[in-house]
Design a protein around this motif. Structure first.
Motif, PDB file in Angstrom:
ATOM      1  N   LYS A 391       0.814  -1.209   0.000  1.00 21.87           N
ATOM      2  CA  LYS A 391       0.000   0.000   0.000  1.00 21.87           C
ATOM      3  C   LYS A 391       0.853   1.267   0.000  1.00 21.87           C
ATOM      4  CE  LYS A 391      -3.305  -0.115   2.927  1.00 21.87           C
ATOM      5  NZ  LYS A 391      -3.998  -0.088   4.227  1.00 21.87           N
ATOM      6  N   TYR A 392       1.981   1.231   0.741  1.00 21.71           N
ATOM      7  CA  TYR A 392       2.813   2.431   0.869  1.00 21.71           C
ATOM      8  C   TYR A 392       4.020   2.415  -0.071  1.00 21.71           C
ATOM      9  CZ  TYR A 392       0.111   3.767   4.945  1.00 21.71           C
ATOM     10  OH  TYR A 392      -0.914   4.152   5.777  1.00 21.71           O
ATOM     11  N   THR A 393       3.974   1.568  -1.096  1.00 19.66           N
ATOM     12  CA  THR A 393       5.050   1.539  -2.087  1.00 19.66           C
ATOM     13  C   THR A 393       4.535   2.148  -3.388  1.00 19.66           C
ATOM     14  OG1 THR A 393       6.008  -0.436  -1.104  1.00 19.66           O
ATOM     15  CG2 THR A 393       6.667   0.076  -3.351  1.00 19.66           C
ATOM     16  N   THR A 394       5.191   3.211  -3.825  1.00 21.32           N
ATOM     17  CA  THR A 394       4.759   3.906  -5.047  1.00 21.32           C
ATOM     18  C   THR A 394       5.713   3.683  -6.212  1.00 21.32           C
ATOM     19  OG1 THR A 394       5.922   5.909  -4.301  1.00 21.32           O
ATOM     20  CG2 THR A 394       3.584   5.699  -3.732  1.00 21.32           C
ATOM     21  N   ARG A 395       6.935   3.317  -5.922  1.00 23.11           N
ATOM     22  CA  ARG A 395       7.887   3.103  -6.998  1.00 23.11           C
ATOM     23  C   ARG A 395       7.637   1.768  -7.688  1.00 23.11           C
ATOM     24  NH1 ARG A 395      13.541   2.905  -3.844  1.00 23.11           N
ATOM     25  NH2 ARG A 395      12.573   4.781  -2.937  1.00 23.11           N
ATOM     26  N   GLU A 396       8.051   1.685  -8.933  1.00 21.56           N
ATOM     27  CA  GLU A 396       7.906   0.447  -9.707  1.00 21.56           C
ATOM     28  C   GLU A 396       9.287  -0.102 -10.050  1.00 21.56           C
ATOM     29  OE1 GLU A 396       5.183  -1.108 -10.218  1.00 21.56           O
ATOM     30  OE2 GLU A 396       3.746   0.423  -9.550  1.00 21.56           O
ATOM     31  N   PRO A 397       9.476  -1.440 -10.037  1.00 20.34           N
ATOM     32  CA  PRO A 397       8.462  -2.400  -9.590  1.00 20.34           C
ATOM     33  C   PRO A 397       8.423  -2.484  -8.074  1.00 20.34           C
ATOM     34  CG  PRO A 397      10.431  -3.561 -10.225  1.00 20.34           C
ATOM     35  CD  PRO A 397      10.713  -2.098 -10.510  1.00 20.34           C
ATOM     36  N   LYS A 398       7.257  -2.841  -7.557  1.00 15.48           N
ATOM     37  CA  LYS A 398       7.114  -3.020  -6.113  1.00 15.48           C
ATOM     38  C   LYS A 398       7.767  -4.344  -5.710  1.00 15.48           C
ATOM     39  CE  LYS A 398       2.779  -0.432  -5.866  1.00 15.48           C
ATOM     40  NZ  LYS A 398       1.357  -0.448  -5.468  1.00 15.48           N
ATOM     41  N   GLU A 399       8.478  -4.303  -4.568  1.00  8.47           N
ATOM     42  CA  GLU A 399       9.196  -5.500  -4.119  1.00  8.47           C
ATOM     43  C   GLU A 399       8.850  -5.821  -2.669  1.00  8.47           C
ATOM     44  OE1 GLU A 399      13.352  -4.975  -4.616  1.00  8.47           O
ATOM     45  OE2 GLU A 399      13.243  -4.595  -6.785  1.00  8.47           O
ATOM     46  N   ILE A 400       8.649  -7.101  -2.416  1.00  9.98           N
ATOM     47  CA  ILE A 400       8.430  -7.604  -1.058  1.00  9.98           C
ATOM     48  C   ILE A 400       9.399  -8.759  -0.845  1.00  9.98           C
ATOM     49  CG2 ILE A 400       6.842  -8.738   0.533  1.00  9.98           C
ATOM     50  CD1 ILE A 400       6.093  -5.876   0.051  1.00  9.98           C
ATOM     51  N   ARG A 401      10.254  -8.647   0.174  1.00 11.08           N
ATOM     52  CA  ARG A 401      11.230  -9.702   0.470  1.00 11.08           C
ATOM     53  C   ARG A 401      10.963 -10.255   1.866  1.00 11.08           C
ATOM     54  NH1 ARG A 401      16.922  -7.058  -0.276  1.00 11.08           N
ATOM     55  NH2 ARG A 401      15.767  -5.273   0.540  1.00 11.08           N
ATOM     56  N   ILE A 402      10.680 -11.547   1.910  1.00  7.37           N
ATOM     57  CA  ILE A 402      10.398 -12.227   3.177  1.00  7.37           C
ATOM     58  C   ILE A 402      11.591 -13.118   3.517  1.00  7.37           C
ATOM     59  CG2 ILE A 402       8.853 -13.811   4.383  1.00  7.37           C
ATOM     60  CD1 ILE A 402       6.640 -12.903   2.461  1.00  7.37           C
ATOM     61  N   GLU A 403      12.071 -13.009   4.781  1.00  6.83           N
ATOM     62  CA  GLU A 403      13.255 -13.761   5.188  1.00  6.83           C
ATOM     63  C   GLU A 403      13.005 -14.431   6.533  1.00  6.83           C
ATOM     64  OE1 GLU A 403      18.090 -13.108   5.850  1.00  6.83           O
ATOM     65  OE2 GLU A 403      16.788 -11.420   5.305  1.00  6.83           O
ATOM     66  N   LEU A 404      13.478 -15.661   6.667  1.00  7.35           N
ATOM     67  CA  LEU A 404      13.364 -16.430   7.909  1.00  7.35           C
ATOM     68  C   LEU A 404      14.758 -16.689   8.465  1.00  7.35           C
ATOM     69  CD1 LEU A 404      11.734 -18.149   9.971  1.00  7.35           C
ATOM     70  CD2 LEU A 404      12.045 -20.092   8.409  1.00  7.35           C
ATOM     71  N   VAL A 405      14.972 -16.307   9.742  1.00  7.88           N
ATOM     72  CA  VAL A 405      16.256 -16.521  10.409  1.00  7.88           C
ATOM     73  C   VAL A 405      16.024 -17.464  11.586  1.00  7.88           C
ATOM     74  CG1 VAL A 405      18.178 -15.459  11.639  1.00  7.88           C
ATOM     75  CG2 VAL A 405      17.087 -14.234   9.745  1.00  7.88           C
ATOM     76  N   ASP A 406      16.725 -18.589  11.573  1.00  8.88           N
ATOM     77  CA  ASP A 406      16.594 -19.600  12.620  1.00  8.88           C
ATOM     78  C   ASP A 406      17.603 -19.312  13.731  1.00  8.88           C
ATOM     79  OD1 ASP A 406      16.059 -21.809  14.117  1.00  8.88           O
ATOM     80  OD2 ASP A 406      17.058 -23.240  12.772  1.00  8.88           O
ATOM     81  N   GLN A 407      17.098 -19.134  14.955  1.00  5.73           N
ATOM     82  CA  GLN A 407      17.953 -18.887  16.112  1.00  5.73           C
ATOM     83  C   GLN A 407      17.758 -19.998  17.125  1.00  5.73           C
ATOM     84  OE1 GLN A 407      16.158 -14.920  16.444  1.00  5.73           O
ATOM     85  NE2 GLN A 407      18.244 -14.077  16.445  1.00  5.73           N
ATOM     86  N   GLU A 408      18.487 -19.925  18.228  1.00  3.19           N
ATOM     87  CA  GLU A 408      18.499 -21.041  19.177  1.00  3.19           C
ATOM     88  C   GLU A 408      17.149 -21.253  19.842  1.00  3.19           C
ATOM     89  OE1 GLU A 408      20.983 -22.540  23.131  1.00  3.19           O
ATOM     90  OE2 GLU A 408      21.560 -20.708  22.081  1.00  3.19           O
ATOM     91  N   GLN A 409      16.532 -20.192  20.318  1.00  5.82           N
ATOM     92  CA  GLN A 409      15.277 -20.313  21.054  1.00  5.82           C
ATOM     93  C   GLN A 409      14.063 -19.839  20.273  1.00  5.82           C
ATOM     94  OE1 GLN A 409      15.066 -21.746  24.014  1.00  5.82           O
ATOM     95  NE2 GLN A 409      17.283 -22.046  24.161  1.00  5.82           N
ATOM     96  N   GLU A 410      14.272 -19.142  19.177  1.00  2.89           N
ATOM     97  CA  GLU A 410      13.162 -18.566  18.427  1.00  2.89           C
ATOM     98  C   GLU A 410      13.549 -18.382  16.975  1.00  2.89           C
ATOM     99  OE1 GLU A 410      12.524 -14.880  20.451  1.00  2.89           O
ATOM    100  OE2 GLU A 410      14.307 -13.926  19.592  1.00  2.89           O
ATOM    101  N   VAL A 411      12.551 -18.056  16.167  1.00  2.45           N
ATOM    102  CA  VAL A 411      12.790 -17.701  14.766  1.00  2.45           C
ATOM    103  C   VAL A 411      12.373 -16.258  14.564  1.00  2.45           C
ATOM    104  CG1 VAL A 411      12.460 -20.072  13.964  1.00  2.45           C
ATOM    105  CG2 VAL A 411      10.504 -18.511  14.020  1.00  2.45           C
ATOM    106  N   THR A 412      13.030 -15.594  13.625  1.00  6.51           N
ATOM    107  CA  THR A 412      12.696 -14.215  13.304  1.00  6.51           C
ATOM    108  C   THR A 412      12.274 -14.152  11.850  1.00  6.51           C
ATOM    109  OG1 THR A 412      14.291 -13.359  14.912  1.00  6.51           O
ATOM    110  CG2 THR A 412      13.537 -11.842  13.203  1.00  6.51           C
ATOM    111  N   VAL A 413      11.109 -13.566  11.614  1.00  3.58           N
ATOM    112  CA  VAL A 413      10.590 -13.381  10.261  1.00  3.58           C
ATOM    113  C   VAL A 413      10.622 -11.888   9.956  1.00  3.58           C
ATOM    114  CG1 VAL A 413       8.626 -13.701   8.713  1.00  3.58           C
ATOM    115  CG2 VAL A 413       9.096 -15.385  10.514  1.00  3.58           C
ATOM    116  N   SER A 414      11.167 -11.528   8.803  1.00  3.36           N
ATOM    117  CA  SER A 414      11.206 -10.131   8.386  1.00  3.36           C
ATOM    118  C   SER A 414      10.515  -9.983   7.038  1.00  3.36           C
ATOM    119  CB  SER A 414      12.643  -9.624   8.303  1.00  3.36           C
ATOM    120  OG  SER A 414      13.363 -10.322   7.317  1.00  3.36           O
TER     121      SER A 414
END
Length: 499
Positions: A391-414
């Protein structure tokens, strides 16, 4: 120091301090009256330099020795008591001890010590009771009577006079002074201890009373600082904690009220806009403006689009309300989060509304990463973050990058976008309810202000946390964590949790 210990010490001090003061003052009085005792040194040159208690002891020893000698003579050698030379020498020794002799023979005074000068011996001695011990003359002289008989059968009496004028003078000064010193010590000690102990209790209680009055008047800025570690200090700390919590509660209540007003305003505007569009389309159909099938279909599609927007807005508001009231059930399952995100990204790529958006997914390693999640709620989290980024991306092309980081006690999704970015001041508030970075009412960018607030609620119900990083012109990244699950399969979890 606790109040209990303080009171215990004050009670001990009430007994010990007067005793110590009494002992010290008694020693002082003895030193003051020592001149009276010191005069006993005259009884013997051997007393010079001796301590006062030894002088007194020697004094009574010498006195008993002389008086015992007189008793012995009266019994076994009475004729010596008629010898004036012997009596004069004995009287000199007794005089140093403030004692004197009076010899009466056949009712006639035959010898009288100078100690008896000024006394009407005939008058005073005849009134003495021979059967009573401890008699005195003029309340000044103690008298001891010894009867005897000379060898020629004459009757005789020895009166031993002891001068108590100085002793009575000493007693009349010493003991009242001692009593007065003890009384003053008790009054001062108890008075000072009572003052300081009561002051240490009353003063902080008065401070608490003032703080309570400030709160009663609605002033929650008045801090309670006791600076103590006793029971009253703990009470003050509890009172201060209550004040801070009450202040925070009122501020939160005021914030809720402001949010409620803003919600009503936002929802009213967001609902009125599509309703106005729907009414305009229907009026166009009724008025014959849509006079062709093509125009009527166009108007109907506009009505459908605006009704869909209204339905989505109402669903979002309903979801947030249930999350906020902790009335939304959570059904957790153990899943492989890496497979889940890959499937989600594939669905996005095939979504017609996401055509033209480059969507990428990255995950370190190929091994399964198990977490315990509510799959439906997690999909809502991902969808809200992705939709917000697009919604807040006006430039073309629009990009969405999803990343998963595995850690010892938890995972982080960005989730990163290449949009316009968010200012530093606004970044701290994007997860607040009803907050909009773009305050315009344009539906394309305005939104309801609930999307990221819903994300925060759901992530925190999973036991994770969410935050954002952004810079103007460089896009935005939303991060959230999920605690890792254990086990080798991800088919089922036994939790039905209501937030």
């Amino acid at each position: 120091m606790s109040i209990k210990l303080r009171l215990l010490l004050s009670y001990i001090a009430m007994f010990m301090v007067p005793i110590m003061i009494f002992v010290l003052f008694s020693a002082f009085l003895i030193a003051v009256f020592y001149k009276d005792i010191k005069s006993l040194e005259d009884a013997s040159s051997n007393n010079a330099g001796k301590p006062w208690f030894q002088i007194v002891s020697d004094y009574f020893d010498k006195k008993n020795e002389l008086v015992g000698g007189i008793r012995f003579l009266a019994k076994y050698d009475p004729d010596r008591l008629a010898d004036n030379i012997f009596l004069t020498k004995t009287d000199e020794q007794l005089r140093n001890l403030r004692e004197g002799l009076v010899i009466v023979t056949d009712d006639r005074v035959t010898f009288a010590s100078k100690l008896a000068d000024g006394i009407d011996l005939k008058e005073e001695l005849q009134h003495l009771d021979t059967n009573r011990w401890g008699q005195n003359i003029n309340n000044t002289y103690s008298v001891e009577r010894i009867d005897f008989h000379f060898s020629d059968d004459r009757s005789g009496t020895v009166y031993i006079l002891t001068d108590f004028k100085q002793f009575f003078g000493f007693i009349s000064k010493f003991f009242p002074s001692i009593f007065l010193s003890l009384l003053v010590a008790i009054i001062l000690t108890n008075g000072l201890l009572t003052f300081f102990v009561s002051r240490s209790i009353i003063k902080p209680l008065y401070a608490l009373k003032q703080a309570a009055e400030h709160i009663q008047e609605g002033d929650l800025e008045h801090e309670v600082k006791m600076g103590r570690r006793d029971e009253i200090g703990k009470l003050g700390d509890a009172f201060e904690e209550m004040r801070r919590r009450l202040k925070a509660s009122i501020q939160l209540q005021n914030q809720y009220e402001e949010n409620r007003k803003e919600l009503i305003s936002n929802i009213s505007h967001d609902l009125k806009t599509p309703i106005t569009g729907i009414k305009a389309c229907i009026d166009g159909i009724f008025d014959g403006i849509a006079d062709t099938d093509q125009k009527r279909n166009k108007y109907l599609r506009m009505v459908y689009k605006k009704a869909t927007d209204m339905d989505q807005l109402i669903d979002e508001l309903f979801l947030f309300s249930k999350l906020d009231l902790k009335r939304l059930p959570f059904h957790f399952m153990k899943i492989d989060i890496s497979d889940y995100l890959r499937d989600f990204v594939e669905d996005l790529r095939h979504d017609p509304q996401k055509q033209g958006v480059l969507i990428d997914f990255r995950c370190e390693g190929s091994h399964p990463v198990y977490v315990l999640v509510d799959m439906e709620k997690l999909r809502r989290v991902m969808a809200n973050i992705v939709d917000n980024g697009i919604k807040y991306t006006t430039r073309e092309p629009k990009e969405i990058r999803i990343e998963l980081v595995d850690q010892e006690q938890e995972v982080t999704v960005s989730v990163r976008d290449n949009g316009m970015g968010i200012s530093e001041d606004a970044l701290a508030h994007i997860f607040d309810r009803f907050y909009r970075v773009e305050h315009s009412r344009n539906k394309k960018t305005g939104g309801s202000g609930l999307g990221l607030a819903i994300v925060k609620h759901i992530v925190e119900e999973h036991g994770g946390k969410v935050w954002a990083q952004s810079a103007l012109g460089e896009g935005t990244a939303i991060f959230f964590t999920l605690p890792k699950g254990s086990g080798l399969d991800g088919h089922e979890a036994d939790t039905d949790h209501r937030g």
